[in-house]
Design a protein around this motif. Sequence first.
Motif, PDB file in Angstrom:
ATOM      1  N   GLU A 159       0.828  -1.243  -0.052  1.00  0.00           N
ATOM      2  CA  GLU A 159       0.012  -0.075   0.045  1.00  0.00           C
ATOM      3  C   GLU A 159       0.949   1.227  -0.061  1.00  0.00           C
ATOM      4  OE1 GLU A 159      -3.982   0.848   2.172  1.00  0.00           O
ATOM      5  OE2 GLU A 159      -2.429   1.771   3.456  1.00  0.00           O
ATOM      6  N   ILE A 160       2.080   1.194   0.614  1.00  0.00           N
ATOM      7  CA  ILE A 160       2.884   2.271   0.757  1.00  0.00           C
ATOM      8  C   ILE A 160       3.466   2.797  -0.592  1.00  0.00           C
ATOM      9  CG2 ILE A 160       4.927   3.240   1.511  1.00  0.00           C
ATOM     10  CD1 ILE A 160       4.036   1.888   4.436  1.00  0.00           C
ATOM     11  N   ALA A 161       3.917   1.509  -1.313  1.00  0.00           N
ATOM     12  CA  ALA A 161       4.400   1.999  -2.542  1.00  0.00           C
ATOM     13  C   ALA A 161       3.445   2.411  -3.447  1.00  0.00           C
ATOM     14  CB  ALA A 161       4.609   0.512  -3.202  1.00  0.00           C
ATOM     15  N   GLU A 162       2.008   2.079  -3.295  1.00  0.00           N
ATOM     16  CA  GLU A 162       0.980   2.730  -4.061  1.00  0.00           C
ATOM     17  C   GLU A 162       0.794   4.111  -3.889  1.00  0.00           C
ATOM     18  OE1 GLU A 162      -3.558   1.767  -5.461  1.00  0.00           O
ATOM     19  OE2 GLU A 162      -2.454   0.150  -4.531  1.00  0.00           O
ATOM     20  N   ARG A 163       0.409   4.394  -2.465  1.00  0.00           N
ATOM     21  CA  ARG A 163      -0.307   5.561  -2.056  1.00  0.00           C
ATOM     22  C   ARG A 163       0.851   6.438  -0.952  1.00  0.00           C
ATOM     23  NH1 ARG A 163      -5.448   3.913   1.249  1.00  0.00           N
ATOM     24  NH2 ARG A 163      -5.887   6.303   1.021  1.00  0.00           N
ATOM     25  N   GLY A 164       1.716   5.808  -0.681  1.00  0.00           N
ATOM     26  CA  GLY A 164       2.903   6.616   0.346  1.00  0.00           C
ATOM     27  C   GLY A 164       2.526   6.320   1.743  1.00  0.00           C
ATOM     28  N   LEU A 165       3.711   6.561   2.514  1.00  0.00           N
ATOM     29  CA  LEU A 165       3.551   6.315   4.078  1.00  0.00           C
ATOM     30  C   LEU A 165       2.442   7.151   4.702  1.00  0.00           C
ATOM     31  CD1 LEU A 165       4.604   4.490   6.169  1.00  0.00           C
ATOM     32  CD2 LEU A 165       6.585   6.119   6.331  1.00  0.00           C
ATOM     33  N   ALA A 166       2.432   8.600   4.357  1.00  0.00           N
ATOM     34  CA  ALA A 166       1.511   9.240   5.155  1.00  0.00           C
ATOM     35  C   ALA A 166       0.023   8.955   4.802  1.00  0.00           C
ATOM     36  CB  ALA A 166       1.723  10.904   4.704  1.00  0.00           C
ATOM     37  N   ALA A 167      -0.229   8.671   3.899  1.00  0.00           N
ATOM     38  CA  ALA A 167      -1.596   8.132   3.352  1.00  0.00           C
ATOM     39  C   ALA A 167      -1.943   6.906   3.971  1.00  0.00           C
ATOM     40  CB  ALA A 167      -1.920   7.956   1.678  1.00  0.00           C
ATOM     41  N   HIS A 168      -0.852   6.089   3.977  1.00  0.00           N
ATOM     42  CA  HIS A 168      -1.256   4.759   4.849  1.00  0.00           C
ATOM     43  C   HIS A 168      -1.508   4.948   6.064  1.00  0.00           C
ATOM     44  CE1 HIS A 168      -0.244   0.498   5.963  1.00  0.00           C
ATOM     45  NE2 HIS A 168       0.846   1.089   7.063  1.00  0.00           N
ATOM     46  N   PHE A 169      -0.611   5.765   6.742  1.00  0.00           N
ATOM     47  CA  PHE A 169      -1.259   6.031   8.277  1.00  0.00           C
ATOM     48  C   PHE A 169      -2.416   6.740   8.268  1.00  0.00           C
ATOM     49  CE2 PHE A 169      -0.781   9.027  11.964  1.00  0.00           C
ATOM     50  CZ  PHE A 169      -0.658   8.053  12.975  1.00  0.00           C
ATOM     51  N   ALA A 170      -2.631   7.731   7.386  1.00  0.00           N
ATOM     52  CA  ALA A 170      -4.083   8.402   7.594  1.00  0.00           C
ATOM     53  C   ALA A 170      -5.097   7.588   7.282  1.00  0.00           C
ATOM     54  CB  ALA A 170      -4.035   9.747   6.699  1.00  0.00           C
ATOM     55  N   ALA A 171      -5.042   6.697   6.569  1.00  0.00           N
ATOM     56  CA  ALA A 171      -6.104   5.565   6.193  1.00  0.00           C
ATOM     57  C   ALA A 171      -6.409   4.904   7.418  1.00  0.00           C
ATOM     58  CB  ALA A 171      -5.728   4.686   4.908  1.00  0.00           C
ATOM     59  N   TYR A 172      -5.275   4.293   8.057  1.00  0.00           N
ATOM     60  CA  TYR A 172      -5.815   3.528   9.261  1.00  0.00           C
ATOM     61  C   TYR A 172      -6.316   4.501  10.226  1.00  0.00           C
ATOM     62  CZ  TYR A 172      -4.598   0.733  13.226  1.00  0.00           C
ATOM     63  OH  TYR A 172      -5.050  -0.335  14.421  1.00  0.00           O
ATOM     64  N   VAL A 173      -5.887   5.625  10.574  1.00  0.00           N
ATOM     65  CA  VAL A 173      -6.286   6.517  11.386  1.00  0.00           C
ATOM     66  C   VAL A 173      -8.004   6.626  11.209  1.00  0.00           C
ATOM     67  CG1 VAL A 173      -6.683   8.882  12.219  1.00  0.00           C
ATOM     68  CG2 VAL A 173      -4.369   7.824  11.901  1.00  0.00           C
ATOM     69  N   GLY A 174      -8.387   7.050   9.827  1.00  0.00           N
ATOM     70  CA  GLY A 174      -9.831   7.003   9.460  1.00  0.00           C
ATOM     71  C   GLY A 174     -10.426   5.804   9.693  1.00  0.00           C
ATOM     72  N   ARG A 175      -9.999   4.674   9.577  1.00  0.00           N
ATOM     73  CA  ARG A 175     -10.762   3.503   9.888  1.00  0.00           C
ATOM     74  C   ARG A 175     -10.905   3.204  11.222  1.00  0.00           C
ATOM     75  NH1 ARG A 175      -7.116   1.479   5.961  1.00  0.00           N
ATOM     76  NH2 ARG A 175      -5.734   0.673   7.371  1.00  0.00           N
ATOM     77  N   LEU A 176      -9.823   3.722  12.155  1.00  0.00           N
ATOM     78  CA  LEU A 176     -10.227   3.831  13.630  1.00  0.00           C
ATOM     79  C   LEU A 176     -11.357   4.649  14.142  1.00  0.00           C
ATOM     80  CD1 LEU A 176      -6.541   3.181  15.045  1.00  0.00           C
ATOM     81  CD2 LEU A 176      -8.208   1.650  14.858  1.00  0.00           C
ATOM     82  N   HIS A 177     -11.109   5.625  13.447  1.00  0.00           N
ATOM     83  CA  HIS A 177     -12.020   6.818  13.479  1.00  0.00           C
ATOM     84  C   HIS A 177     -13.601   6.515  13.473  1.00  0.00           C
ATOM     85  CE1 HIS A 177     -14.398  10.385  12.285  1.00  0.00           C
ATOM     86  NE2 HIS A 177     -13.958  10.943  13.488  1.00  0.00           N
ATOM     87  N   THR A 178     -13.712   5.709  12.302  1.00  0.00           N
ATOM     88  CA  THR A 178     -15.205   4.996  12.039  1.00  0.00           C
ATOM     89  C   THR A 178     -15.274   4.184  13.211  1.00  0.00           C
ATOM     90  OG1 THR A 178     -14.489   5.145   9.755  1.00  0.00           O
ATOM     91  CG2 THR A 178     -16.262   3.829  10.502  1.00  0.00           C
ATOM     92  N   LEU A 179     -14.559   3.354  13.761  1.00  0.00           N
ATOM     93  CA  LEU A 179     -14.970   2.212  14.888  1.00  0.00           C
ATOM     94  C   LEU A 179     -15.308   3.371  16.073  1.00  0.00           C
ATOM     95  CD1 LEU A 179     -12.169  -0.373  14.598  1.00  0.00           C
ATOM     96  CD2 LEU A 179     -14.669  -0.321  13.932  1.00  0.00           C
ATOM     97  N   ALA A 180     -14.727   4.364  16.337  1.00  0.00           N
ATOM     98  CA  ALA A 180     -14.895   5.180  17.533  1.00  0.00           C
ATOM     99  C   ALA A 180     -16.138   5.667  17.442  1.00  0.00           C
ATOM    100  CB  ALA A 180     -13.730   6.231  17.767  1.00  0.00           C
ATOM    101  N   THR A 181     -16.425   6.300  16.174  1.00  0.00           N
ATOM    102  CA  THR A 181     -17.689   7.099  16.117  1.00  0.00           C
ATOM    103  C   THR A 181     -18.794   6.115  16.330  1.00  0.00           C
ATOM    104  OG1 THR A 181     -17.459   7.020  13.760  1.00  0.00           O
ATOM    105  CG2 THR A 181     -16.891   8.963  14.599  1.00  0.00           C
ATOM    106  N   ALA A 182     -18.843   4.811  15.856  1.00  0.00           N
ATOM    107  CA  ALA A 182     -19.779   3.908  16.007  1.00  0.00           C
ATOM    108  C   ALA A 182     -20.340   4.056  17.338  1.00  0.00           C
ATOM    109  CB  ALA A 182     -19.396   2.593  15.471  1.00  0.00           C
TER     110      ALA A 182
END
Length: 638
Positions: A159-182
């Motif tokens: 994924e990092i090769a495709e999107r970059g390390l920052a986007a990889h990290f931000a995407a994971y934060v976004g998935r956790l954020h979805t779990l928290a808002t639930a």
Amino acid sequence: MLRAFQWDLARQVERLDFLLAQLPRYADWGYQQLYLHLEDAVEYPSLPGVARADAYRHADLARLVAAAGRVGIQVVPIANLLGHTQYLIKHPDLCDLNELRAADGSPQERGQICPLHPRTLEVAARVLNDVAPFCTAGLVHVGLDESFHLGRHPLSRAEIAERGLAAHFAAYVGRLHTLATAHGLRMGLWADMLALLPGAIPLLPRGLAAYDWYYYPFARHPRMELYNFRDYDLTPALRRQGIAYWGCPMNGSFRHEPLPVFGDRLANLRSWWDRCRRTQAEGFLVTSWEPNRLALELTTVMDAAAACLWQDPAVDDHTTMLARGFERVFGRSGAREAARVALRADEHAFAGYARWELNERWNATGQRDGLAPAEREARLFARFARLPLPEPFAASLCFRHYLAERDAFVRRAAQGVARLRRLQATGQPLAPLLAPLRNEAAAFGRAWQAGRRAARRMWLRTREPSAPSPNDAVLAADAARLATWRTWLAGCRRTPAHVWTDNPVRGPWQLEFTVRNFEPALQKVVVEQQQPDGSWRVIAGRFTIEFRAVAARRQARVQRTFSVPVDVLERPLRIGVRGLGRVAISQVTLSDGVTVLTALRAPVRLGRRAPAKGFPTLDWEHNAGERRLTFPFPARHA
């Protein structure tokens, strides 16, 4: 601005009755939120087997949270869900979550969870489900700090090769954020990964809370140790993205310190308070980390001293601020004297790996450092230990006195080895020197007993007697070394040539050199010896971090002696530097106590400059710079 404090319960479990008794006091001091760093210190009903044996039951934590609510304190659990997730991957059923893989693709023993593992979100959802009932502040903190293994798993690399390390990290934060808002919760995370990956900030969901931490004094902006203490400022980018900003000082110790470095901690509190007011931060969180070598009540004193920032804003000197802290916790009597002693103790702080190394090996002392400073320190703490001070502080000073006595004893013993070898080399009798060395060992045995009593006094104030104490482990190792030292002395009495053999304070030969950390970052100095197959084996290593304000700057004058025993002279030696940053080495000698061989006198710089930006690669397996040593060995050693 919200005012919060933290209890790190992941290192040791504090008695519930003690914690409950502190909550009304914190409310009186003006604190509004309590952060609980938990890891495996609480049971997770959805993940049986993760909690350790002495963990709080769910009902215990519910009782603590309810008691906090009754005095107006809201609770925020910290559930680490990226870095610092050893508490999860240690479980056999969860070990495959590990980002780090062996050559055969199997998970390594240590590491952190992989954001893209097929089970990661399932496990994260279970953790959040179990802590959600305790989130009375409407917020859950998911950690994410110091996640330096990011991108090591094959899935992550793709994924990092495709999107970059920052986007990889931000995407994971976004998935956790979805779990928290639930669960109807906001989500918080430590901000160090955002300082290392600023490109992630515009990709994050709005409404997060970012907790910026840095544990040394600073003028305006916090600094990044990995970048050779360069300033950084996250507030403009966070504000644009609608992410709340928190400032986070620290109240206690780094790793192996038995006492907080009080002055440094007070200055760090003041720096963050000023910055939070200047930036209109949402909150101010006084964090606490790894207090298991401290008497916990001393971190409580620091939290009480921090309350001066909003309750006594006119107080601007360390002595008065700290005295108010002692007064709030233990009463007015003797509070100012306790503050004075605490700040004086800072001048001899047991801080940094160069000092902590003695916990691991007694043959780490350098002859060139001399004995006088250690003996002065021991006398000072002997005086402090006799003062009528609050019990947890008095016990801590007694234990600190033991550590000072140990330092002096080990240095005297090392000097004794050199003198014994000189006597034996010239054919003189050893008995006149062996007798005082045996007497000193007996005296240190009595000091050890006093140190053990002090360590137990510190521990039992707030913890269960049956729980293991790291200070007790240090003392047990010291007792074993003392027994070995006495046995070695007895061997010298029987056979004078025994003086040339290995012992707890000196090897047959001792390599010694000076390390100057002129550009502090995250360096590790190693000594390696070549093996018969041509490979190099590390025989000693030490991080250069001092954990003191004096070293938390772009340029420093920190100078420490590095000393390591050498058993086999026939195999070449080299000194290497790993990690981030440069050091200078000089005065490299090898001595058996009689013969002194010199390989290097003038300073030589090793390593590479620390980066100014970007996500660092922390490589602890390979040298960033090295120096092979050549000694003018006598013919018999050639």
